[in-house]
Design a protein around this motif. Structure first.
Motif, PDB file in Angstrom:
ATOM      1  N   ASP A  30      64.790  52.032  45.123  1.00 55.56           N
ATOM      2  CA  ASP A  30      64.603  53.388  44.628  1.00 55.56           C
ATOM      3  C   ASP A  30      65.918  54.163  44.776  1.00 55.56           C
ATOM      4  O   ASP A  30      66.615  53.993  45.783  1.00 55.56           O
ATOM      5  N   SER A  32      66.482  56.913  45.759  1.00 57.26           N
ATOM      6  CA  SER A  32      66.522  57.742  46.965  1.00 57.26           C
ATOM      7  C   SER A  32      67.082  56.981  48.169  1.00 57.26           C
ATOM      8  O   SER A  32      67.648  57.590  49.077  1.00 57.26           O
ATOM      9  N   SER A 251      57.311  54.273  45.289  1.00 56.71           N
ATOM     10  CA  SER A 251      56.740  55.600  45.560  1.00 56.71           C
ATOM     11  C   SER A 251      55.685  55.522  46.643  1.00 56.71           C
ATOM     12  O   SER A 251      54.949  54.536  46.752  1.00 56.71           O
ATOM     13  N   LYS A 352      52.359  59.081  40.100  1.00 57.57           N
ATOM     14  CA  LYS A 352      53.310  58.734  41.155  1.00 57.57           C
ATOM     15  C   LYS A 352      52.655  58.520  42.515  1.00 57.57           C
ATOM     16  O   LYS A 352      53.026  57.606  43.257  1.00 57.57           O
ATOM     17  N   SER A 380      56.922  56.188  37.378  1.00 57.24           N
ATOM     18  CA  SER A 380      57.615  56.907  38.446  1.00 57.24           C
ATOM     19  C   SER A 380      58.495  55.988  39.270  1.00 57.24           C
ATOM     20  O   SER A 380      59.246  56.455  40.129  1.00 57.24           O
ATOM     21  N   GLU A 381      58.405  54.691  39.045  1.00 57.25           N
ATOM     22  CA  GLU A 381      59.264  53.757  39.773  1.00 57.25           C
ATOM     23  C   GLU A 381      60.232  53.055  38.815  1.00 57.25           C
ATOM     24  O   GLU A 381      60.713  51.953  39.089  1.00 57.25           O
TER      25      GLU A 381
ATOM     26  N   GLU B 315      64.494  64.566  46.938  1.00 63.74           N
ATOM     27  CA  GLU B 315      63.545  63.811  47.766  1.00 63.74           C
ATOM     28  C   GLU B 315      62.286  64.630  48.024  1.00 63.74           C
ATOM     29  O   GLU B 315      61.165  64.128  47.958  1.00 63.74           O
ATOM     30  N   CYS B 317      61.059  67.154  46.247  1.00 58.90           N
ATOM     31  CA  CYS B 317      60.265  67.332  45.026  1.00 58.90           C
ATOM     32  C   CYS B 317      59.458  66.076  44.706  1.00 58.90           C
ATOM     33  O   CYS B 317      58.333  66.161  44.211  1.00 58.90           O
ATOM     34  N   ARG B 318      60.035  64.914  45.016  1.00 59.43           N
ATOM     35  CA  ARG B 318      59.317  63.666  44.750  1.00 59.43           C
ATOM     36  C   ARG B 318      58.043  63.546  45.572  1.00 59.43           C
ATOM     37  O   ARG B 318      57.150  62.781  45.220  1.00 59.43           O
ATOM     38  N   THR B 319      57.978  64.265  46.686  1.00 57.89           N
ATOM     39  CA  THR B 319      56.774  64.171  47.521  1.00 57.89           C
ATOM     40  C   THR B 319      55.645  65.063  47.006  1.00 57.89           C
ATOM     41  O   THR B 319      54.511  64.948  47.468  1.00 57.89           O
ATOM     42  N   ALA B 325      58.345  62.926  38.674  1.00 61.36           N
ATOM     43  CA  ALA B 325      59.671  62.370  38.917  1.00 61.36           C
ATOM     44  C   ALA B 325      60.660  63.498  39.140  1.00 61.36           C
ATOM     45  O   ALA B 325      60.493  64.595  38.604  1.00 61.36           O
ATOM     46  N   TYR B 327      65.103  63.979  39.720  1.00 58.08           N
ATOM     47  CA  TYR B 327      66.402  63.313  39.710  1.00 58.08           C
ATOM     48  C   TYR B 327      67.503  64.349  39.859  1.00 58.08           C
ATOM     49  O   TYR B 327      67.307  65.511  39.509  1.00 58.08           O
TER      50      TYR B 327
END
Lengths: 415, 415
Positions: A30, A32, A251, A352, A380-381, B315, B317-319, B325, B327
């Motif tokens: 990922d 991240s 995710s 996600k 999402s991945e 990171e 926002c991804r949660t 998504a 980026y």
């Protein structure tokens, strides 16, 4: 070999490299993990790639799973070209379900095979043995190819793998199947082969055991990323050009209480349309079930009794909060360049924060308890890094490109 | 003109057609409107396209919004090529926000302009006048081009629009701005121009007023789709080759109680990182706010005070469950072929059932009450149909193609 020689695979030319070239597929890479690693000083070598080599975000192929993406990487093409669009299938002709365990489902050649035919010495090392038997397509040990897995390092023979006594040679025992060390072993073997000048082009493909369990910035992820980065630095120091990508992202799909967030789609469809005989196939399903319990973000639905409701089902699935997208199989094949003959009647892609399974009684979730449930397969991945140790040469036509992870051999050898 | 002439735009050739050719962009053309229409017998003409012409699912460009996609359709290229990646921008040089109201932000030429230069008579008709002023780039009425909007049909002049007295000519008054009839008017005008042999190539681009409010299979959607289909059938009967696509799909983003599901991201980021000065730009924002309250599935975040937290923000926002998504701006530009100079520091994409806004006090939600809230901009609204009235000729190299909506001119003229 001369610098002007090239091979062609699925319409794209690849120059035969004149220096050692290493392509690494970090499983579950990922973006991240990279951004956290660079920001926190965990991955100084990859940070140098980003700053003074080449870096872009890229998309993997759908479904965002290991087999389809590894095949796309070594063929430089979408799944429609090579035919592998999942780890697990329902054969529409026989009606039987089967797991992809070798290259018998694959169509066509690979970049590795074509290089080998031109006399390039190939070393292809995988973490998992299941993947070794898929990517070794056309690699003959007679021509000097080395292809083995860390998982079965202790079983290697000169005839089948092009190398033997790996444990003694590397000075390390075969690592546990479920470990981060399975990946580090792959890199260490690559380094040693490079030191001993035993191969020209390396494909090193890892395991996502760590990424399935541990988020970026966790102690375990940091430790793994630091080890990975150190090995990548070693390969660069030895003079190799190194290109790195991922097969898919990852995710978190756990709720506040720590339980996996799962939609059991077959149960739901069977209840709503009992006459349709809906069978949900989870293409993430493989022999490494502890990673994910066969739960991912992408499923195929086959209607075994009646397909009259497929449009209605697609519409219904789109209304579910656990679902990010749903398509007829034909539409999904067109959108994601997948082989239509292996599609279900419907494709359903998870949001996600959710995974999609088939029947609740088919999935063993016990291994997923006690840590965060992280998996992949969906949209999402799809983002992964695409990196090279050195900048692309002048004249590289890159301004208008939609980068894919399967461009990694292109950037490794063509610029 | 001869059949062997062609024009080139962004590296792709387009043959000059030797018969009337109509390209229709159905605004908000989610594939579910087509599948429901075909299944329920609402759209018999489009059903014939699917069965005996050409049909595939295709992806629109990201963000899945009107301006970027209309520009991509008439240039045959992603937003990176033409520069229009939103309806609304923060100019990173001046720091000012502005709405795209004409073609001054556009880079390069269009297929329509190049055809016109070769003597092809172009008719480009839009539902909304805002879009007319964007797509009329390079279309000179001196060369016989006709370009007007249904919204301002009563204001057309020969000098500016290449046509006048439209209401009298068509025998219909200018329709209300907020109506499905705004789109049907566009098609009726196209039919009449074709009947009178006043153009060779038509680009007819509609409004998504109906799709924003009404789901597939609703009475209103069925009525609209039936009217649309009847006009398409008329164009075919008149001898035109007709190709149809959409600029984006549409998803329901309403909760069980009927309220819009919205994440107000700027409020959230300001609270969590007050030092960053996060400004959320909603690129769906346009002059047609009743459609969507400037709420879509894709936002750009500019950090006006400090960009040191961008990786951490991505990171975070991804949660969020409302987020599909997130980026960095650079990664998003690479993934979606967008112009990087117009990107924010971060791009955040909503989950299918959510929209993302900036500050709560900036969005007027009052117009969204009393009906379902449906909008677009994200990944879940990327699939659209791509159709042609006739099958593609033999020899069309289509097996390995990842179809985009901006291939519609290619399929209209090249096969």
């Amino acid at each position: 070999m001369t610098s002007t020689q090239s091979v062609t695979v699925h319409g794209r030319d690849y120059l035969i490299p004149t220096r050692p070239t290493v392509v690494i597929c970090v499983d579950g890479f990922d973006p991240s993990y990279l951004s956290a690693g660079c920001e926190d000083g965990i991955t100084p070598n990859l940070a140098t790639f980003v700053k003074s080599g080449f870096y872009t975000a890229a998309k993997c192929v759908m479904p965002s799973l290991t087999n389809p993406n590894n095949m796309s990487i070594i063929t430089g093409a979408p799944t429609r070209a090579h035919g592998v669009s999942g780890n697990y299938y329902l054969d529409k002709v026989t009606g039987k379900e089967h797991m992809i365990l070798d290259d018998s489902s694959t169509i066509g050649t690979t970049i590795l095979e074509q290089f080998a035919k031109k006399g390039v010495r190939i070393a292809a090392i995988t973490a998992k043995d299941k993947l070794r038997r898929i990517i070794n397509r056309g690699l003959s040990t007679d021509r000097g190819a080395i292809c083995f897995s860390a998982q079965r390092a202790n079983e290697c023979t000169r005839e089948e793998h092009g190398i033997k006594d790996v444990e003694t040679w590397l000075g390390r025992p075969t690592p546990p199947q479920y470990s981060g060390d399975l990946s580090i072993f792959v890199l260490d073997a690559g380094i040693k082969l490079l030191q001993e000048n035993r191969a020209d082009v390396f494909y090193l493909t890892l395991s996502d055991w760590i990424q399935h369990k541990y988020a970026p910035r966790s102690t375990e992820a940091n430790e793994f990323m630091a080890q990975l980065d150190q090995r990548i630095g070693e390969l660069v120091k030895l003079g190799a050009l190194v290109a790195v990508t991922g097969d898919h992202g990852m995710s978190d799909k756990t709720d506040e209480a720590g339980n996996p967030r799962v939609l059991f789609l077959e149960d739901l469809l069977q209840e709503k349309w009992p006459e349709a005989g809906a069978r949900v196939i989870c293409p993430i399903n493989d022999t490494f079930t502890k990673h994910h319990g066969a739960l991912g973000g992408f499923v195929r639905v086959h209607l075994l009794k009646s397909t009259v409701n497929v449009v209605e089902m697609v519409e219904y699935c789109r209304t579910l909060p656990e679902v990010e997208a749903a398509y007829t199989g034909e539409d999904a094949a067109a959108l994601f360049e997948m082989p239509v003959d292996r599609e279900g009647d419907m494709v359903v892609i998870a949001s996600k924060n959710f995974a999609i399974g088939g029947r609740k009684d088919e999935h063993d979730l016990s291994e997923l308890m006690g840590h965060r449930f992280r998996t992949h397969g969906g949209l999402s991945e799809q983002a992964v890094p695409l990196l090279r140790s050195e900048p692309l040469g002048a004249g590289a036509d890159i301004a208008g490109r939609a980068w894919r992870n399967f461009d990694v051999f292109d950037i490794a050898v063509n610029y």
